[in-house]
Motif scaffolding. Structure first.
Motif, PDB file in Angstrom:
ATOM      1  N   ARG A  98      10.676  -9.698  22.631  1.00 17.62           N
ATOM      2  CA  ARG A  98       9.752  -9.969  21.537  1.00 17.62           C
ATOM      3  C   ARG A  98      10.227  -9.257  20.273  1.00 17.62           C
ATOM      4  O   ARG A  98      10.713  -8.134  20.327  1.00 17.62           O
ATOM      5  N   VAL A  99      10.102  -9.924  19.134  1.00 22.47           N
ATOM      6  CA  VAL A  99      10.495  -9.340  17.862  1.00 22.47           C
ATOM      7  C   VAL A  99       9.316  -9.384  16.903  1.00 22.47           C
ATOM      8  O   VAL A  99       8.330 -10.104  17.120  1.00 22.47           O
ATOM      9  N   GLU A 100       9.414  -8.628  15.818  1.00 24.45           N
ATOM     10  CA  GLU A 100       8.365  -8.616  14.800  1.00 24.45           C
ATOM     11  C   GLU A 100       8.342  -9.952  14.052  1.00 24.45           C
ATOM     12  O   GLU A 100       9.345 -10.664  13.964  1.00 24.45           O
ATOM     13  N   LEU A 101       7.181 -10.272  13.495  1.00 29.49           N
ATOM     14  CA  LEU A 101       6.997 -11.544  12.795  1.00 29.49           C
ATOM     15  C   LEU A 101       8.040 -11.739  11.706  1.00 29.49           C
ATOM     16  O   LEU A 101       8.674 -12.797  11.616  1.00 29.49           O
ATOM     17  N   GLN A 102       8.218 -10.730  10.859  1.00 28.48           N
ATOM     18  CA  GLN A 102       9.136 -10.874   9.734  1.00 28.48           C
ATOM     19  C   GLN A 102      10.573 -11.097  10.196  1.00 28.48           C
ATOM     20  O   GLN A 102      11.363 -11.739   9.505  1.00 28.48           O
ATOM     21  N   ALA A 103      10.933 -10.582  11.360  1.00 27.80           N
ATOM     22  CA  ALA A 103      12.277 -10.777  11.883  1.00 27.80           C
ATOM     23  C   ALA A 103      12.485 -12.205  12.380  1.00 27.80           C
ATOM     24  O   ALA A 103      13.598 -12.737  12.318  1.00 27.80           O
ATOM     25  N   GLU A 104      11.425 -12.850  12.887  1.00 31.42           N
ATOM     26  CA  GLU A 104      11.545 -14.187  13.447  1.00 31.42           C
ATOM     27  C   GLU A 104      11.372 -15.279  12.394  1.00 31.42           C
ATOM     28  O   GLU A 104      11.859 -16.404  12.577  1.00 31.42           O
ATOM     29  N   LEU A 105      10.706 -14.995  11.292  1.00 35.84           N
ATOM     30  CA  LEU A 105      10.395 -16.038  10.306  1.00 35.84           C
ATOM     31  C   LEU A 105      11.626 -16.801   9.815  1.00 35.84           C
ATOM     32  O   LEU A 105      11.591 -18.042   9.759  1.00 35.84           O
ATOM     33  N   PRO A 106      12.729 -16.139   9.430  1.00 35.05           N
ATOM     34  CA  PRO A 106      13.884 -16.917   8.944  1.00 35.05           C
ATOM     35  C   PRO A 106      14.439 -17.889   9.978  1.00 35.05           C
ATOM     36  O   PRO A 106      14.758 -19.037   9.662  1.00 35.05           O
ATOM     37  N   GLN A 107      14.554 -17.425  11.236  1.00 37.18           N
ATOM     38  CA  GLN A 107      15.055 -18.307  12.288  1.00 37.18           C
ATOM     39  C   GLN A 107      14.073 -19.442  12.558  1.00 37.18           C
ATOM     40  O   GLN A 107      14.477 -20.595  12.769  1.00 37.18           O
TER      41      GLN A 107
END
Length: 409
Positions: free
Chosen positions: A92-101
């Motif tokens: 699991r990753v933080e929201l901001q880390a996943e948004l670009p992908q």
């Protein structure tokens, strides 16, 4: 005969059977085609594809291009993995880390769905491997952080609705399935059902689908035909499971028997069709349409809870746990008088998300933006209610949690 070659060996006249690597790394949504256009050859050489499979029985063979000894034929591609094998543990990753992908994935998925639906519209077979590929990529994003994909998909433009709705419901079905602790293989099936649930709308005239005013009784009866039309299209053009057919046919049924097309009720409706009903409606009412404005996500959850007899209560409860009482992007008022946008859910409580505050109702003025973690023991503020963005004249609030240029292409 299948032959594995490097991208440098690719020539005009070869029949491409399969491109190696991630489908996001190349510009083609159909991977089996005769290479007949120079611009396609150039696109492939400029893409991230480094090797591929060609079918020498349907096009030029790589061996014919060289006098060198023929290489030992490569083995054919391994059998496609099962759905259970495709869903692997993901950190699991933080929201901001996943948004670009997630944003990149949404654009790619929309184009892929558009190509699939166009094939079906023309009476051509929809490639099941491509469906599985898209669902697998979406599932990966949902597993890393479900809020990124399902929140960004809600921001679709009205003219993108048909394809983006399919992508959004796919993501929502996977996220809901996780909240309900479904087995991994069933998560993939749920995602596939979500991706294809509305394919029957291909058979409905656009002037009815996008009519800005109220539908006539006859027009509404036409709309009501899309579940059965969808099942017909899937049977004729797609290799899908009975579960996918079931969701396509029954996602507009209601537990009190007032839905369509058959008026099923209660346990007559499968679990997955009941899941599809919740996901379909949530994305529809939170999306901008040609004939209506989108509803705030928190308002949408509240309204859906009020529609007695529409949804399975247990499924709806699991869905609320999944997206939150105050979903990402919801505008809320805090006890301090500040207004803010929900930016992340809390693992402790649905009532204590992270909120980015930006406006004071007491001074009626903007304030410096700050993120408040309502679950923190040091925080003394709390949410006291939802607010409608239009009441305050706020626009583009998605930029507060997703950043600028966050609308899917």
């Amino acid at each position: 005969m299948l032959r594995h070659i490097s991208i440098d060996q690719l020539r005009m006249g070869m029949f491409i059977h399969e491109l190696d690597g991630n489908w996001l790394d190349h510009p083609f949504w159909k991977t089996r085609f005769l290479l007949a256009r120079p611009q396609d050859l150039q696109k492939l050489r400029e893409s991230g594809v480094r090797s591929l499979w060609i079918d020498a029985s349907r096009g030029l063979d790589a061996i014919a291009l060289t006098s060198a000894p023929a290489p030992t034929p490569a083995p054919p591609p391994a059998a496609a993995p099962t759905a259970a094998q495709l869903v692997t543990p993901v950190a699991r990753v933080e929201l901001q880390a996943e948004l670009p992908q997630a944003l990149k994935l949404l654009a790619g998925s929309k184009a892929a769905v558009a190509a699939m639906f166009n094939d079906a519209r023309l009476g051509m077979a929809v490639d099941p491997a491509r469906v599985t590929e898209v669902v697998t990529q979406i599932s990966g994003s949902v597993l890393r952080n479900p809020s990124a994909m399902i929140s960004l998909a809600r921001l679709k433009r009205a003219d993108d609705y048909t394809y983006m709705h399919s992508v959004a419901v796919c993501a929502l079905m996977i996220a809901l399935g996780r909240a309900m602790n479904l087995p991994e293989e069933q998560l993939m099936q749920a995602g596939t059902a979500g991706l294809l649930h509305d394919i029957g709308k291909l058979a409905i005239p656009d002037d009815i689908l996008n009519k800005p005013g109220r539908l006539t009784d006859e027009e509404f009866r036409t709309i009501q035909q899309h579940p059965q039309e969808g099942a017909r299209i899937l049977i004729d053009n797609c290799e899908v499971s009975a579960l996918t057919l079931d969701v396509c046919m029954h996602h507009h049924e209601k537990v009190d028997g007032t839905g369509y097309p058959f008026g099923l009720q209660g346990e007559q409706i499968s679990l997955f069709a009941r899941m599809g009903a919740v996901c379909d409606v949530y994305d529809a009412i939170t999306s901008q349409r040609a004939y209506k404005s989108s509803w705030d996500p928190a308002v949408s959850i509240s309204k859906m809870a009020e529609w007695k007899g529409h949804f399975d209560p247990d499924v709806l409860h699991a869905f609320v746990k999944c997206v939150g009482i105050y979903p990402i992007g919801a505008l809320v008022r805090l006890e301090s008088g500040r207004l803010g946008i929900v930016t992340e859910q809390s693992e402790r409580s649905l009532l204590t998300p992270k909120v980015k505050v930006f406006f004071s109702t007491r001074s009626n003025m903007p304030i410096p933006q700050a993120t408040v973690d309502l679950s923190s023991s040091q925080c003394t503020d709390r949410i006291i209610g939802r607010e409608a963005p239009e009441k305050w004249g706020f626009r583009d609030l998605h930029e507060l949690w997703a950043g600028p240029n966050s609308l899917p292409d």
